[in-house]
Design an enzyme around this catalytic site. Structure first.
Site: not given
Ligand SMILES: Cc1ncc(COP(=O)(O)O)c(C=O)c1O
Length: 399
Positions: A59, A186, A211
């Site tokens: 951790r 993000d 992703k």
């Molecule tokens: C733009 C975006 N940010 C964050 C996330 C969250 O990611 P995770 O599913 O890996 O928790 C997603 C999930 O689809 C997303 O599309």
């Protein structure tokens, strides 16, 4: 930080630090050990005290996870990065790091991933953090909210989920900093292939590495990238909160990341072709894709992404369709898979109103422009003709 070209960095970033008596493995080894024994107790003590890098407990840090973190930091041009067990854990951590504590406020783009919206609107508000949602493309609205709220952070997505709006990161960074707020970006949809938000003034860059970074539908992970001190602070918090990225996940994500440049080039090329085709279909009322000249932020996207492309994500409205008709369309697809993710080598469709943005009240969805006919398409790296043929036959099946 590397000054090599992006394609080279994706292949070499985070190169292993392992050295087996003078022999160095070419690819990153997978270290599964949870705990480590130091040659001398004083070394472990120095790691616990934060005085040196080293490994004592999973951790607190793991060499495979560290290699992945160093690699993403390199790609994003950040001083450091920290990996989490999911993209949402990374979003949460970045918001905490940026100061989302009781009594503070946030200003966020309304058009963000549904769970990011719900995290701010529901969970953080229960903890005394109020969020004002704005249209990040409306400068007056953003400036007004920043001046009124004096928030800890301004939150946005470079390319928004699911409406594909493009954020003017330079301007947003300046506007946020003018009121002492951090800019949290993000960057999941755009990836560092298209732009590097830290170079443009962002303070925290977040990825759902689930992703594009990993890219093969076999990893769940998240990353936050930034300057050394804020990331170090997040590392201290992670020791308490957990939500760590496991070594197998980090290994797979790093393995996937090695081909990010190749995959993104193909995603961008395919998505451009598919978007152009969708635009010509009678069954399609609206196509959201930053590469289309009619997209409201097309010129911004050209500047921001420096000609590399416009990403692999598209959303479109099936003309006059309601949920059953959208489901009929999705069920008819044979190559493109109706799955709840994006950014994979596979082409994928999703119905935001019932999955990614289900947590939003229907009236909020509608106000944001997420209608009952909206379909989100993550264009994969198959041949574009095959993707188009499948979309065409599914549309024909609607009659
Ligand atoms: C733009 C975006 N940010 C964050 C996330 C969250 O990611 P995770 O599913 O890996 O928790 C997603 C999930 O689809 C997303 O599309």
């Amino acid at each position: 930080m590397s000054d090599r070209r992006f394609e080279t960095t994706t292949v070499h970033a985070g190169a292993t630090e392992d050295n087996l008596g003078g022999f160095r493995p070419v690819s990153e080894p997978l270290h599964l050990a949870v705990s480590y024994v130091a040659d001398e107790m004083a070394m472990a003590d120095a790691v616990f005290a934060g005085e040196r890098e080293g490994y004592v407990y999973g951790r607190y840090g793991n060499p495979t996870v560290r290699a992945f973190e160093r690699a993403v930091a390199d790609l994003e041009g950040g001083e450091d990065a920290i990996a989490f067990g999911s993209g949402m854990a990374a979003v949460h951590a970045a918001l905490l790091g940026a100061g989302a504590w009781q009594g503070r406020t946030l200003v966020s783009a309304g058009d963000v991933y549904g769970a990011t919206y719900a995290l701010q609107r529901n969970l953080l508000s229960e903890q005394g953090v109020r969020t004002t949602f704005v249209d990040a493309a409306d400068r007056d609205q953003v400036r007004g909210a920043l001046e009124r709220e004096r928030p800890a952070a301004l939150v946005c997505e470079t390319i928004s989920n699911p409406l594909l709006k493009v954020a003017d990161l330079c301007w947003l960074a300046e506007a946020a900093h003018a009121v002492g707020a951090a800019l949290v970006v993000d960057h999941t949809f755009a990836t560092p292939y298209l732009a590097r938000p830290l170079d443009l003034g962002a303070d925290y860059v977040v990825h759902s590495a689930t992703k594009y970074i990993a890219g093969h539908d076999d990893v769940m992970a998240g990353v936050v990238v930034g300057s050394a001190q804020p990331i170090d602070d997040l590392r201290e918090r992670q020791k308490l909160l957990g939500a760590n990225c496991g070594p197998q996940q980090a290994w797979l994500a790093l393995r996937g990341m090695r081909t990010l440049a190749l995959r993104m080039a193909q995603h961008c090329a395919n998505a451009s072709r598919v978007a152009e085709w969708l635009l010509q279909q009678d069954r399609v009322a609206v196509v959201n894709y930053p590469g289309l000249p009619a997209h409201p932020q097309h010129e911004l996207a050209e500047r921001l992404f420096g000609g590399r492309g416009f990403g692999g994500m598209i959303s479109f409205d099936l003309r006059g369709a309601d949920k059953p008709q959208v489901f009929q369309f999705m069920d008819a697809l044979q190559l493109v898979q109706p799955a709840t993710t994006l950014g994979d080598v596979f082409s994928l469709v999703l119905y935001p109103a019932h999955s990614s943005h289900r947590a939003l009240p229907p009236e909020t969805r509608r106000a944001l422009g997420i209608g009952d006919g909206l379909v989100r398409l993550s264009v994969g790296i198959e041949h574009a003709d095959d993707i188009i043929a499948d979309l065409a036959q599914a549309m024909t099946s609607l009659g």
